[in-house]
Design a protein around this motif. Structure first.
Motif, PDB file in Angstrom:
ATOM      1  N   LYS A 180      33.704  32.227  44.496  1.00  0.00           N
ATOM      2  CA  LYS A 180      33.088  33.060  43.455  1.00  0.00           C
ATOM      3  C   LYS A 180      33.857  33.056  42.133  1.00  0.00           C
ATOM      4  O   LYS A 180      35.087  32.973  42.128  1.00  0.00           O
ATOM      5  CB  LYS A 180      33.033  34.513  43.949  1.00  0.00           C
ATOM      6  CG  LYS A 180      32.175  34.729  45.156  1.00  0.00           C
ATOM      7  CD  LYS A 180      32.227  36.200  45.539  1.00  0.00           C
ATOM      8  CE  LYS A 180      31.374  36.446  46.759  1.00  0.00           C
ATOM      9  NZ  LYS A 180      31.442  37.844  47.188  1.00  0.00           N
ATOM     10  N   LYS A 225      27.413  42.865  36.705  1.00  0.00           N
ATOM     11  CA  LYS A 225      26.972  44.216  37.097  1.00  0.00           C
ATOM     12  C   LYS A 225      26.090  44.860  36.033  1.00  0.00           C
ATOM     13  O   LYS A 225      25.079  45.470  36.330  1.00  0.00           O
ATOM     14  CB  LYS A 225      28.209  45.079  37.380  1.00  0.00           C
ATOM     15  CG  LYS A 225      27.908  46.481  37.892  1.00  0.00           C
ATOM     16  CD  LYS A 225      29.203  47.148  38.375  1.00  0.00           C
ATOM     17  CE  LYS A 225      29.077  48.626  38.596  1.00  0.00           C
ATOM     18  NZ  LYS A 225      28.103  49.032  39.587  1.00  0.00           N
ATOM     19  N   THR A 278      34.321  35.593  40.436  1.00  0.00           N
ATOM     20  CA  THR A 278      34.981  36.905  40.343  1.00  0.00           C
ATOM     21  C   THR A 278      36.296  36.914  41.132  1.00  0.00           C
ATOM     22  O   THR A 278      36.882  37.965  41.373  1.00  0.00           O
ATOM     23  CB  THR A 278      34.035  38.006  40.878  1.00  0.00           C
ATOM     24  OG1 THR A 278      33.504  37.556  42.124  1.00  0.00           O
ATOM     25  CG2 THR A 278      32.892  38.251  39.906  1.00  0.00           C
ATOM     26  N   ARG A 279      36.734  35.727  41.538  1.00  0.00           N
ATOM     27  CA  ARG A 279      38.014  35.604  42.246  1.00  0.00           C
ATOM     28  C   ARG A 279      38.845  34.508  41.582  1.00  0.00           C
ATOM     29  O   ARG A 279      38.283  33.600  40.986  1.00  0.00           O
ATOM     30  CB  ARG A 279      37.792  35.202  43.703  1.00  0.00           C
ATOM     31  CG  ARG A 279      37.131  36.263  44.518  1.00  0.00           C
ATOM     32  CD  ARG A 279      36.863  35.772  45.918  1.00  0.00           C
ATOM     33  NE  ARG A 279      36.281  36.841  46.725  1.00  0.00           N
ATOM     34  CZ  ARG A 279      35.562  36.637  47.824  1.00  0.00           C
ATOM     35  NH1 ARG A 279      35.368  35.411  48.263  1.00  0.00           N
ATOM     36  NH2 ARG A 279      35.071  37.647  48.494  1.00  0.00           N
ATOM     37  N   PRO A 331      38.152  37.301  35.511  1.00  0.00           N
ATOM     38  CA  PRO A 331      37.223  37.581  36.612  1.00  0.00           C
ATOM     39  C   PRO A 331      36.709  39.019  36.603  1.00  0.00           C
ATOM     40  O   PRO A 331      35.579  39.275  37.013  1.00  0.00           O
ATOM     41  CB  PRO A 331      38.032  37.283  37.882  1.00  0.00           C
ATOM     42  CG  PRO A 331      39.408  36.991  37.450  1.00  0.00           C
ATOM     43  CD  PRO A 331      39.437  36.750  35.990  1.00  0.00           C
ATOM     44  N   LEU A 332      37.526  39.950  36.125  1.00  0.00           N
ATOM     45  CA  LEU A 332      37.071  41.346  36.005  1.00  0.00           C
ATOM     46  C   LEU A 332      35.931  41.423  34.976  1.00  0.00           C
ATOM     47  O   LEU A 332      34.898  42.065  35.217  1.00  0.00           O
ATOM     48  CB  LEU A 332      38.248  42.236  35.576  1.00  0.00           C
ATOM     49  CG  LEU A 332      37.903  43.648  35.121  1.00  0.00           C
ATOM     50  CD1 LEU A 332      37.313  44.467  36.261  1.00  0.00           C
ATOM     51  CD2 LEU A 332      39.134  44.354  34.547  1.00  0.00           C
ATOM     52  N   GLN A 392      32.780  40.013  36.401  1.00  0.00           N
ATOM     53  CA  GLN A 392      32.174  41.003  37.307  1.00  0.00           C
ATOM     54  C   GLN A 392      31.383  42.043  36.502  1.00  0.00           C
ATOM     55  O   GLN A 392      30.262  42.401  36.861  1.00  0.00           O
ATOM     56  CB  GLN A 392      33.285  41.656  38.144  1.00  0.00           C
ATOM     57  CG  GLN A 392      32.920  42.954  38.839  1.00  0.00           C
ATOM     58  CD  GLN A 392      31.861  42.770  39.918  1.00  0.00           C
ATOM     59  OE1 GLN A 392      31.580  41.654  40.362  1.00  0.00           O
ATOM     60  NE2 GLN A 392      31.216  43.860  40.310  1.00  0.00           N
TER      61      GLN A 392
END
Ligand code: NAP
Length: 223
Positions: free
Chosen positions: A110, A208, A112-113, A200-201, A204
């Motif tokens: 992903k 969202k 996000t990692r 990555p934050l 995310q």
């Protein structure tokens, strides 16, 4: 300045090429000269539609590295080592800007990692490979979607890290040329791991809240 962008045909490199072309000569680099030339023509068209002119050329990553004062490495993490190895000689003595993030997409996981980088960060990996270049880290926390749209106000602080003070100052000033961006000297290159891991934050948060490009502002710092 003459600014080369390795992989400048991609999203982030192309966005930075557009933004920096206002004040600098831009050399878009690619593995294939034809692809870089096509990207430079696209960039010139976008800029002329906005009513100003620029000096943007396309060429191979090697040619661009030889000609430039500042070389931005805009490559997916997984192709960074192989590309830098081939350009080592051409990058000697230059300011090399690392904008990479070790996203887990490099191993099919992903965005996000992140995956571990043995040197601590992509920037330190590049500095280890290029001991005779001045590596500066930055631009990981601004999003290509906003950079590519010249009507988009980037509205983001760009944290810059590096071990060579003069090189770092050049890149802090370069970042601050983008409207809405404040370039901030964040410290030595070892701090880059924290800057890279903000990305990555932000990805995310983009997912969202369906954002075009979340960014960061450091509060309490009046420069
Ligand atoms: N996109 C963003 O919003 C964003 C935001 C912050 C940071 N970043 C960072 O910026 C860097 C570039 O991101 P990007 O989204 O622009 O990447 P990208 O569009 O996926 O790729 C950039 C360029 O890499 C080159 N490339 C592809 N495969 C290659 C290979 N096997 N060997 C050598 N070069 C290869 C390609 O250029 P040629 O085919 O022309 O050689 C491509 O245009 C990444 O490290 C990313 O983490 C991106």
């Amino acid at each position: 300045m003459k600014i080369a962008i390795l992989g400048g045909t991609g999203d982030q490199g192309f966005g930075l090429a557009l933004r920096f072309s206002k004040n600098h000569e831009i050399l878009i680099g690619s593995r294939k000269a034809e692809k870089a030339i096509e990207a430079s023509e696209n960039a010139l068209k976008i800029i002329s539609d906005k009513g100003y002119s620029a000096d943007i050329k396309g060429m191979t990553n090697l040619e661009a590295s030889k000609l430039a004062d500042v070389v931005i490495v805009s490559l997916p993490f997984e192709y960074t080592i192989s590309t830098i190895k081939e350009l080592k000689e051409a990058l000697k003595g230059k300011i090399v800007v690392s904008i990479g993030v070790p996203l887990a997409t490099a191993i099919g996981d992903k965005p996000t990692r992140v995956i571990a980088c043995p040197q601590g960060s992509v920037a330190e990996l590049i500095q280890e490979m290029l001991p005779e270049s001045k590596v500066v880290s930055g631009f990981q926390n601004i999003c290509s979607k906003c950079l590519e749209d010249l009507d988009c106000e980037v509205a983001c602080d760009v944290l810059i890290a590096g071990n060579d003070s003069d090189a770092k100052k050049v890149i802090v000033e370069l970042a601050s040329e983008i409207p809405g961006v404040r370039g901030i000297d964040a410290g030595k290159l070892e701090i880059s791991k924290f800057i890279e891991q903000i990305t990555p934050l932000l990805i995310q948060l983009n997912i969202k809240y369906k954002l075009k490009g979340a960014g960061i502002h450091i509060t309490g710092l009046n420069l």
